[in-house]
Design a protein around this motif. Structure first.
Motif, PDB file in Angstrom:
ATOM      1  N   LEU A 299      -6.582   0.020  19.648  1.00  0.00           N
ATOM      2  CA  LEU A 299      -7.003   0.399  20.998  1.00  0.00           C
ATOM      3  C   LEU A 299      -7.907  -0.637  21.645  1.00  0.00           C
ATOM      4  CD1 LEU A 299      -7.580   4.229  20.516  1.00  0.00           C
ATOM      5  CD2 LEU A 299      -5.516   2.990  21.190  1.00  0.00           C
ATOM      6  N   ASP A 300      -8.506  -1.519  20.854  1.00  0.00           N
ATOM      7  CA  ASP A 300      -9.352  -2.574  21.412  1.00  0.00           C
ATOM      8  C   ASP A 300      -8.599  -3.887  21.572  1.00  0.00           C
ATOM      9  OD1 ASP A 300     -11.646  -0.920  21.462  1.00  0.00           O
ATOM     10  OD2 ASP A 300     -11.911  -1.235  19.311  1.00  0.00           O
ATOM     11  N   GLN A 301      -7.403  -3.971  20.958  1.00  0.00           N
ATOM     12  CA  GLN A 301      -6.608  -5.205  21.005  1.00  0.00           C
ATOM     13  C   GLN A 301      -5.137  -4.801  20.894  1.00  0.00           C
ATOM     14  OE1 GLN A 301      -7.765  -7.998  17.993  1.00  0.00           O
ATOM     15  NE2 GLN A 301      -6.545  -9.683  18.838  1.00  0.00           N
ATOM     16  N   PRO A 302      -4.517  -4.355  21.981  1.00  0.00           N
ATOM     17  CA  PRO A 302      -3.205  -3.692  21.937  1.00  0.00           C
ATOM     18  C   PRO A 302      -2.077  -4.519  21.322  1.00  0.00           C
ATOM     19  CG  PRO A 302      -4.249  -3.358  24.063  1.00  0.00           C
ATOM     20  CD  PRO A 302      -5.089  -4.369  23.338  1.00  0.00           C
ATOM     21  N   GLU A 303      -2.194  -5.840  21.303  1.00  0.00           N
ATOM     22  CA  GLU A 303      -1.135  -6.658  20.708  1.00  0.00           C
ATOM     23  C   GLU A 303      -1.162  -6.606  19.173  1.00  0.00           C
ATOM     24  OE1 GLU A 303      -4.577  -9.552  21.502  1.00  0.00           O
ATOM     25  OE2 GLU A 303      -3.690  -7.743  22.404  1.00  0.00           O
ATOM     26  N   VAL A 304      -2.199  -6.004  18.610  1.00  0.00           N
ATOM     27  CA  VAL A 304      -2.347  -5.843  17.156  1.00  0.00           C
ATOM     28  C   VAL A 304      -1.997  -4.406  16.788  1.00  0.00           C
ATOM     29  CG1 VAL A 304      -4.027  -5.825  15.257  1.00  0.00           C
ATOM     30  CG2 VAL A 304      -4.062  -7.670  16.959  1.00  0.00           C
ATOM     31  N   THR A 305      -1.302  -4.216  15.667  1.00  0.00           N
ATOM     32  CA  THR A 305      -0.913  -2.883  15.210  1.00  0.00           C
ATOM     33  C   THR A 305      -1.957  -2.324  14.251  1.00  0.00           C
ATOM     34  OG1 THR A 305       1.422  -3.436  15.430  1.00  0.00           O
ATOM     35  CG2 THR A 305       0.893  -1.569  14.000  1.00  0.00           C
ATOM     36  N   HIS A 306      -2.210  -1.017  14.376  1.00  0.00           N
ATOM     37  CA  HIS A 306      -3.200  -0.328  13.537  1.00  0.00           C
ATOM     38  C   HIS A 306      -2.442   0.632  12.618  1.00  0.00           C
ATOM     39  CE1 HIS A 306      -7.462   1.679  13.563  1.00  0.00           C
ATOM     40  NE2 HIS A 306      -7.127   1.200  12.387  1.00  0.00           N
ATOM     41  N   LEU A 307      -2.486   0.373  11.306  1.00  0.00           N
ATOM     42  CA  LEU A 307      -1.806   1.189  10.307  1.00  0.00           C
ATOM     43  C   LEU A 307      -2.809   2.065   9.579  1.00  0.00           C
ATOM     44  CD1 LEU A 307       0.461  -1.558   8.674  1.00  0.00           C
ATOM     45  CD2 LEU A 307       1.060  -0.016  10.558  1.00  0.00           C
ATOM     46  N   PHE A 308      -2.482   3.345   9.418  1.00  0.00           N
ATOM     47  CA  PHE A 308      -3.356   4.306   8.738  1.00  0.00           C
ATOM     48  C   PHE A 308      -2.653   4.822   7.477  1.00  0.00           C
ATOM     49  CE2 PHE A 308      -4.764   4.171  13.034  1.00  0.00           C
ATOM     50  CZ  PHE A 308      -6.048   4.708  13.133  1.00  0.00           C
ATOM     51  N   PHE A 309      -3.287   4.642   6.319  1.00  0.00           N
ATOM     52  CA  PHE A 309      -2.731   5.112   5.051  1.00  0.00           C
ATOM     53  C   PHE A 309      -3.639   6.198   4.461  1.00  0.00           C
ATOM     54  CE2 PHE A 309      -1.284   0.754   5.556  1.00  0.00           C
ATOM     55  CZ  PHE A 309       0.056   0.805   5.170  1.00  0.00           C
ATOM     56  N   ASP A 310      -3.013   7.238   3.898  1.00  0.00           N
ATOM     57  CA  ASP A 310      -3.755   8.279   3.182  1.00  0.00           C
ATOM     58  C   ASP A 310      -3.939   7.817   1.742  1.00  0.00           C
ATOM     59  OD1 ASP A 310      -4.682  10.506   1.812  1.00  0.00           O
ATOM     60  OD2 ASP A 310      -3.187  11.880   2.605  1.00  0.00           O
ATOM     61  N   THR A 311      -5.187   7.679   1.304  1.00  0.00           N
ATOM     62  CA  THR A 311      -5.459   7.156  -0.034  1.00  0.00           C
ATOM     63  C   THR A 311      -5.254   8.186  -1.137  1.00  0.00           C
ATOM     64  OG1 THR A 311      -7.830   7.668   0.085  1.00  0.00           O
ATOM     65  CG2 THR A 311      -7.126   5.504   0.892  1.00  0.00           C
ATOM     66  N   GLY A 312      -4.948   9.430  -0.787  1.00  0.00           N
ATOM     67  CA  GLY A 312      -4.641  10.421  -1.804  1.00  0.00           C
ATOM     68  C   GLY A 312      -5.400  11.715  -1.675  1.00  0.00           C
ATOM     69  N   ASP A 313      -6.502  11.693  -0.931  1.00  0.00           N
ATOM     70  CA  ASP A 313      -7.309  12.911  -0.779  1.00  0.00           C
ATOM     71  C   ASP A 313      -7.619  13.205   0.682  1.00  0.00           C
ATOM     72  OD1 ASP A 313      -9.024  10.850  -0.200  1.00  0.00           O
ATOM     73  OD2 ASP A 313     -10.585  11.433  -1.624  1.00  0.00           O
ATOM     74  N   GLY A 314      -6.815  12.602   1.570  1.00  0.00           N
ATOM     75  CA  GLY A 314      -7.067  12.772   2.993  1.00  0.00           C
ATOM     76  C   GLY A 314      -8.007  11.738   3.567  1.00  0.00           C
ATOM     77  N   ARG A 315      -8.673  10.963   2.712  1.00  0.00           N
ATOM     78  CA  ARG A 315      -9.489   9.855   3.186  1.00  0.00           C
ATOM     79  C   ARG A 315      -8.556   8.707   3.560  1.00  0.00           C
ATOM     80  NH1 ARG A 315     -12.594  13.671   3.359  1.00  0.00           N
ATOM     81  NH2 ARG A 315     -14.352  13.937   1.948  1.00  0.00           N
ATOM     82  N   ILE A 316      -8.880   8.001   4.633  1.00  0.00           N
ATOM     83  CA  ILE A 316      -7.937   7.068   5.236  1.00  0.00           C
ATOM     84  C   ILE A 316      -8.395   5.615   5.081  1.00  0.00           C
ATOM     85  CG2 ILE A 316      -6.812   6.418   7.402  1.00  0.00           C
ATOM     86  CD1 ILE A 316      -5.918   9.142   6.300  1.00  0.00           C
ATOM     87  N   LEU A 317      -7.426   4.756   4.774  1.00  0.00           N
ATOM     88  CA  LEU A 317      -7.630   3.311   4.756  1.00  0.00           C
ATOM     89  C   LEU A 317      -6.748   2.730   5.848  1.00  0.00           C
ATOM     90  CD1 LEU A 317      -8.795   0.767   3.271  1.00  0.00           C
ATOM     91  CD2 LEU A 317      -6.695   0.798   1.905  1.00  0.00           C
TER      92      LEU A 317
ATOM     93  N   TYR B 253       0.811  -1.225   0.000  1.00  0.00           N
ATOM     94  CA  TYR B 253       0.000   0.000   0.000  1.00  0.00           C
ATOM     95  C   TYR B 253       0.846   1.278   0.000  1.00  0.00           C
ATOM     96  CZ  TYR B 253      -4.212  -2.713   0.256  1.00  0.00           C
ATOM     97  OH  TYR B 253      -5.231  -3.577  -0.067  1.00  0.00           O
ATOM     98  N   ARG B 254       1.998   1.272   0.671  1.00  0.00           N
ATOM     99  CA  ARG B 254       2.849   2.463   0.645  1.00  0.00           C
ATOM    100  C   ARG B 254       3.836   2.419  -0.517  1.00  0.00           C
ATOM    101  NH1 ARG B 254       7.343   3.219   5.140  1.00  0.00           N
ATOM    102  NH2 ARG B 254       8.320   1.708   3.722  1.00  0.00           N
ATOM    103  N   ASP B 255       4.590   1.313  -0.606  1.00  0.00           N
ATOM    104  CA  ASP B 255       5.714   1.292  -1.537  1.00  0.00           C
ATOM    105  C   ASP B 255       5.304   1.056  -2.984  1.00  0.00           C
ATOM    106  OD1 ASP B 255       7.181   1.673   0.751  1.00  0.00           O
ATOM    107  OD2 ASP B 255       7.787  -0.419   0.945  1.00  0.00           O
ATOM    108  N   LEU B 256       4.193   0.339  -3.228  1.00  0.00           N
ATOM    109  CA  LEU B 256       3.721   0.145  -4.599  1.00  0.00           C
ATOM    110  C   LEU B 256       2.636   1.145  -4.973  1.00  0.00           C
ATOM    111  CD1 LEU B 256       3.730  -1.379  -7.272  1.00  0.00           C
ATOM    112  CD2 LEU B 256       2.114  -3.020  -6.271  1.00  0.00           C
ATOM    113  N   LEU B 257       1.602   1.281  -4.133  1.00  0.00           N
ATOM    114  CA  LEU B 257       0.477   2.157  -4.477  1.00  0.00           C
ATOM    115  C   LEU B 257       0.710   3.613  -4.102  1.00  0.00           C
ATOM    116  CD1 LEU B 257      -2.658  -0.009  -3.628  1.00  0.00           C
ATOM    117  CD2 LEU B 257      -1.287   0.057  -5.722  1.00  0.00           C
ATOM    118  N   GLY B 258       1.739   3.899  -3.315  1.00  0.00           N
ATOM    119  CA  GLY B 258       2.072   5.288  -3.007  1.00  0.00           C
ATOM    120  C   GLY B 258       1.202   5.949  -1.966  1.00  0.00           C
TER     121      GLY B 258
END
Length: 206
Positions: A54-72, A39-44
């Motif tokens: 925050l509901d399962q701290p052992e899991v990491t939550h990654l936030f990507f900007d899809t290009g217009d400020g909307r987040i995936l 998502y970062r290195d290929l799709l930019g």
């Protein structure tokens, strides 16, 4: 007797809730390295936030900007292997995600996939033009580009008008001529983008 088809309109419905847009969409991912690589290195998509779920701290939550400020976002864990097999579909499942590509960058998007030998299909969808592929976990992704210049604040109006025009013409789906007629009716310039020829068809084939 069959039910009447649901009416299509760009007008706001008489509903008790009013939304202002999409904030973010969250998916269950595999591991961080593969997710960032795709998502970062290929799709930019910039990785703009990384923190524990925050509901399962052992899991990491990654936030990507899809290009217009909307987040995936993705919930990932390093003990999960990526699985590129097609995902199962069913009620409540995600069928695919669609992202916007500027018409001027459509061809270079295909070339980028070609460079890394990443399989995709390309289709003329009538109302727009699309590339389909899968991510490292088999999720179908669509990269759609406009075939005509459409102001963002008039997009729903143009599509709803094209829907009416194609119904009046007895066509099964929206085609170029319906989009052109909608733009003309709404007083908008008919300004087609130069895009490669592609077959009409259905979805991703493998």
């Amino acid at each position: 007797m069959p039910d009447e088809p649901t009416s299509v309109s760009a007008e706001l419905p008489d509903s008790p809730i009013r939304l202002s847009g999409t904030d973010h969409i969250t998916l269950i991912g595999s591991n961080e390295a593969d997710t960032v690589a795709f998502y970062r290195d290929l799709l930019g998509m910039p990785l703009v936030l990384r923190q524990p779920n925050l509901d399962q701290p052992e899991v990491t939550h990654l936030f990507f900007d899809t290009g217009d400020g909307r987040i995936l976002t993705f919930f990932v864990s390093d003990d999960r292997e990526s699985d590129p097999r097609p995902q199962r579909t069913g009620l409540g499942a995600v069928h695919h995600l669609a992202f916007s590509v500027e018409p001027e960058r459509f061809v270079e998007t295909k070339e980028a996939f070609d460079e890394v030998d990443h399989h995709y299909n390309e289709f003329d969808r009538g109302a727009f033009h699309s590339i389909y592929t899968r991510d490292h976990n088999g999720l179908v992704l669509e990269f759609a580009t406009d075939k005509f210049h459409i102001p963002d604040d008039r997009r729903a109006e143009v599509l709803a008008t094209a829907q009416r025009v194609r119904e009046e013409a007895g066509a099964d789906y929206v085609k170029d001529e319906h989009m052109e007629a909608a733009l003309e009716e709404l007083g908008l310039e008919v300004d087609p983008y130069e895009l490669p020829d592609a077959p009409t068809g259905a979805g991703y084939d493998r």
